[in-house]
Design a protein around this motif. Structure first.
Motif, PDB file in Angstrom:
ATOM      1  N   SER A 173      28.826  10.247 -46.033  1.00 24.78           N
ATOM      2  CA  SER A 173      30.140   9.892 -46.851  1.00 24.78           C
ATOM      3  C   SER A 173      30.611  11.397 -48.394  1.00 24.78           C
ATOM      4  N   THR A 174      29.425  11.371 -48.431  1.00 22.83           N
ATOM      5  CA  THR A 174      29.606  12.643 -49.881  1.00 22.83           C
ATOM      6  C   THR A 174      30.408  13.858 -49.022  1.00 22.83           C
ATOM      7  N   GLU A 175      29.784  14.715 -48.530  1.00 23.42           N
ATOM      8  CA  GLU A 175      29.947  15.234 -47.277  1.00 23.42           C
ATOM      9  C   GLU A 175      31.479  15.275 -47.218  1.00 23.42           C
ATOM     10  N   LEU A 176      31.585  13.927 -46.285  1.00 23.86           N
ATOM     11  CA  LEU A 176      33.355  14.203 -45.599  1.00 23.86           C
ATOM     12  C   LEU A 176      34.031  14.002 -47.210  1.00 23.86           C
ATOM     13  N   LEU A 177      33.634  13.082 -48.269  1.00 21.50           N
ATOM     14  CA  LEU A 177      34.457  13.325 -48.933  1.00 21.50           C
ATOM     15  C   LEU A 177      34.813  14.212 -49.786  1.00 21.50           C
ATOM     16  N   LYS A 178      34.385  15.547 -49.414  1.00 26.08           N
ATOM     17  CA  LYS A 178      34.544  17.347 -49.807  1.00 26.08           C
ATOM     18  C   LYS A 178      35.608  17.494 -49.494  1.00 26.08           C
ATOM     19  N   GLN A 179      36.432  17.229 -48.623  1.00 23.73           N
ATOM     20  CA  GLN A 179      36.815  17.875 -47.491  1.00 23.73           C
ATOM     21  C   GLN A 179      38.069  17.627 -47.605  1.00 23.73           C
ATOM     22  N   SER A 180      39.150  18.107 -47.031  1.00 27.18           N
ATOM     23  CA  SER A 180      40.538  18.302 -47.188  1.00 27.18           C
ATOM     24  C   SER A 180      41.142  17.561 -46.093  1.00 27.18           C
ATOM     25  N   PHE A 181      41.005  16.094 -46.427  1.00 31.01           N
ATOM     26  CA  PHE A 181      42.120  15.103 -45.141  1.00 31.01           C
ATOM     27  C   PHE A 181      43.049  14.749 -46.040  1.00 31.01           C
ATOM     28  N   ASP A 182      43.841  13.972 -44.818  1.00 32.12           N
ATOM     29  CA  ASP A 182      45.316  14.119 -45.598  1.00 32.12           C
ATOM     30  C   ASP A 182      45.689  12.364 -45.689  1.00 32.12           C
ATOM     31  N   HIS A 183      44.667  11.914 -45.466  1.00 28.40           N
ATOM     32  CA  HIS A 183      44.846  10.401 -46.045  1.00 28.40           C
ATOM     33  C   HIS A 183      43.357   9.662 -46.524  1.00 28.40           C
ATOM     34  N   ILE A 184      42.723   8.946 -46.781  1.00 23.71           N
ATOM     35  CA  ILE A 184      40.991   8.447 -46.895  1.00 23.71           C
ATOM     36  C   ILE A 184      41.135   6.987 -46.696  1.00 23.71           C
ATOM     37  N   PHE A 185      41.173   5.933 -46.089  1.00 30.80           N
ATOM     38  CA  PHE A 185      41.148   5.033 -45.421  1.00 30.80           C
ATOM     39  C   PHE A 185      39.727   4.362 -45.805  1.00 30.80           C
ATOM     40  N   PHE A 186      39.345   3.579 -47.162  1.00 32.47           N
ATOM     41  CA  PHE A 186      38.205   3.223 -47.369  1.00 32.47           C
ATOM     42  C   PHE A 186      37.629   1.686 -47.326  1.00 32.47           C
ATOM     43  N   THR A 187      36.722   0.934 -47.249  1.00 31.87           N
ATOM     44  CA  THR A 187      36.911  -0.599 -46.903  1.00 31.87           C
ATOM     45  C   THR A 187      35.616  -0.396 -47.369  1.00 31.87           C
TER      46      THR A 187
END
Ligand code: NAD
Length: 456
Positions: A173-187
């Motif tokens: 998750s931590t690694e994913l959160l470093k990427q430049s996504f255009d939107h994050i949907f978190f539950t």
């Protein structure tokens, strides 16, 4: 970790070739998703049994059936949601036309929790596909069987550069959160929600946060007690209380407390028999850590009903506790298990004050025959959503946006709200070239005079 970077890179490349945006593409992918969910039904049911001891009935209604309905609803309305929405134009825009276009964000990340591990991963994906995005899914590591089935199912029907599944825990998750996504949907939980929002803030990535909190069920003295008992027991003990919108605690008017508790005891026997620990319809606790956390709560007051548990199977009977106070640990954090503390009141305003003093709940349930009292609760307490004279049912309607407020969440989804959650509203003015107003330009002689006539 390079793999994650590579996935995001290839998804962005694929997104920019434009294929995901057409109605035909989105429709076909939603149909594919519906078909593969049906094909995988036995595997999903088996995995949910392994990870959470979910009965087939519960697994179908709250996970598989729920998703099939969501996809059906989306397919029925997608074309209408996608068409640019005509907006009015003010007098300053004479001759022009205005529209709002729903534009996909692009490459999105969907992180899911373990409590409805299939549904909470795939329901946001329905919105992401409907809105024309690519997506990376990150299922919960606490439900490994479901995580594996999701990965297998998605890989079978979608290429990685369109929809990818990345399995793993906090490191992933931590690694994913470093990427430049255009939107994050978190539950997930409130503490991890803060981590996600902080990571997103660094790159100004828009987020939808579906979090949790302590959701009260309040029973007034004029309530239909028989139905209140049934509906609260159902809402609380479905999935052994591991539901984000389960009633966390019960606030009951002291005049009806005894009668309500008697009805609740009867209902529990009707639902799960005399030995709920062995009942096939009753869920188990997801992990040893959560089992021990919940077991500790049993010391915080008097156990009126239930309290039995089996450590090896990680199961705790439906439990109702009396004589607890706001200072006890069980009232300090979201319980997220089959334990219902009971508080009593004589004046509804003390309940309103108590709830208002704490973080805004994700859900609230109020039981009363009085519409005036129902309106009082709705207008005086801020909460994500809820029901009058029921529990959980607001989450099931595709016509109602579902989400929290304040610390219980940001944004909402389900039905059209899912489509909106994964879309940017792009406003476009189509200006006329047939004429031009000279007064708008700094060179106009009496420009300011004219502008003052129109504006202000
Ligand atoms: P969690 O926050 O522990 O985990 C959720 C996801 O985040 C998992 O995929 C996990 O791997 C990941 N994660 C965990 N720690 C992380 C970190 N430090 N950095 C980045 N990612 C991390 O939540 P959970 O225990 O899986 O789920 C229970 C919580 O979720 C409860 O609070 C519940 O109320 C909430 N919930 C909310 C909804 C909703 O719709 N609002 C639905 C279900 C559950």
């Amino acid at each position: 970790m390079e793999v994650i970077e590579e996935i995001v890179r290839t998804q962005r490349e694929y997104y920019y070739n434009g294929e995901t945006k057409s109605y035909a593409f989105r429709k076909q992918k939603l149909e594919t998703l519906r078909k593969v969910i049906k094909e995988y039904e036995p595997e999903v049911l088996k995995a949910l049994k392994e990870d959470l001891h979910k009965s087939e009935w519960e697994a179908y209604t709250t996970e598989i059936g729920f998703l099939l309905e969501e996809i059906k609803f989306t397919l029925k309305h997608l074309k209408e949601w996608m068409s640019p929405e005509r907006a009015k134009s003010p007098v300053t825009h004479l001759g022009s036309k205005s529209y709002v276009h729903r534009e996909p964000y692009g490459v999105t990340l969907i992180i899911a929790p373990w409590n409805y591990p299939f549904q909470l991963q795939i329901a946001p994906l329905v919105g992401a596909i409907a809105a024309g995005n690519c997506a990376v899914l990150k299922p919960s590591e606490l439900t490994p069987s479901v995580s594996a089935v999701i990965a297998k199912m998605i890989r079978e029907v979608f290429p990685v550069n369109y929809i990818a599944v990345v399995e793993g825990g906090v490191d992933t998750s931590t690694e994913l959160l470093k990427q430049s996504f255009d939107h994050i949907f978190f539950t997930g939980s409130v503490p991890v929600g803060k981590v996600v929002m902080e990571a997103a803030a660094k790159q100004l990535i828009p987020v939808t946060l579906e979090l949790g909190g302590k959701s009260p069920a309040i029973v007034n003295k004029d309530a239909n007690l028989n139905l209140a008992a049934k509906r609260i027991m159902w809402g609380k003990f479905t999935n052994a209380g591991q539901t984000c919108i389960a009633p966390d605690y019960l606030y009951v008017h002291s005049d009806v407390k005894k009668a309500l508790l008697e009805q609740m005891a009867q209902v529990l026997v009707e639902f799960y028999g005399e030995d709920p620990l062995s009942d096939e319809k009753y869920g188990h606790i997801v992990s040893d850590r959560h089992f021990h956390r919940l077991k500790q709560f049993l010391n915080d007051g008097d156990v009126l009903i239930g309290g039995q548990h089996k450590e090896r199977e990680r199961v705790i009977a439906p439990t109702i506790m009396d004589n607890v106070s706001w200072e006890d640990p069980v009232m300090q954090e979201e319980i997220f298990g089959p334990i219902l503390p009971v508080l009593e009141f004589t004046d509804i305003h003390t309940v309103i004050d108590d709830v208002r003093r704490r973080p805004k709940p994700l859900a609230l349930y109020f039981f009363s025959e009085s519409e005036k009292m129902q309106d009082l609760i709705t207008s005086s307490i801020s909460f994500g959503g809820g029901c009058m004279n029921d529990t959980l049912m607001h989450i099931v309607s595709p016509y109602l946006p579902f989400g929290g407020v304040g610390s219980s969440g940001t944004g909402s989804y389900h039905g059209q709200a899912s489509f909106e959650a994964f879309s940017h509203q792009k406003s476009i003015v189509k200006q006329t070239t047939k004429f031009d107003f000279a007064f708008r330009y700094p060179s106009a002689k009496n420009g300011l005079k004219m502008i003052k006539r129109i504006m202000g």
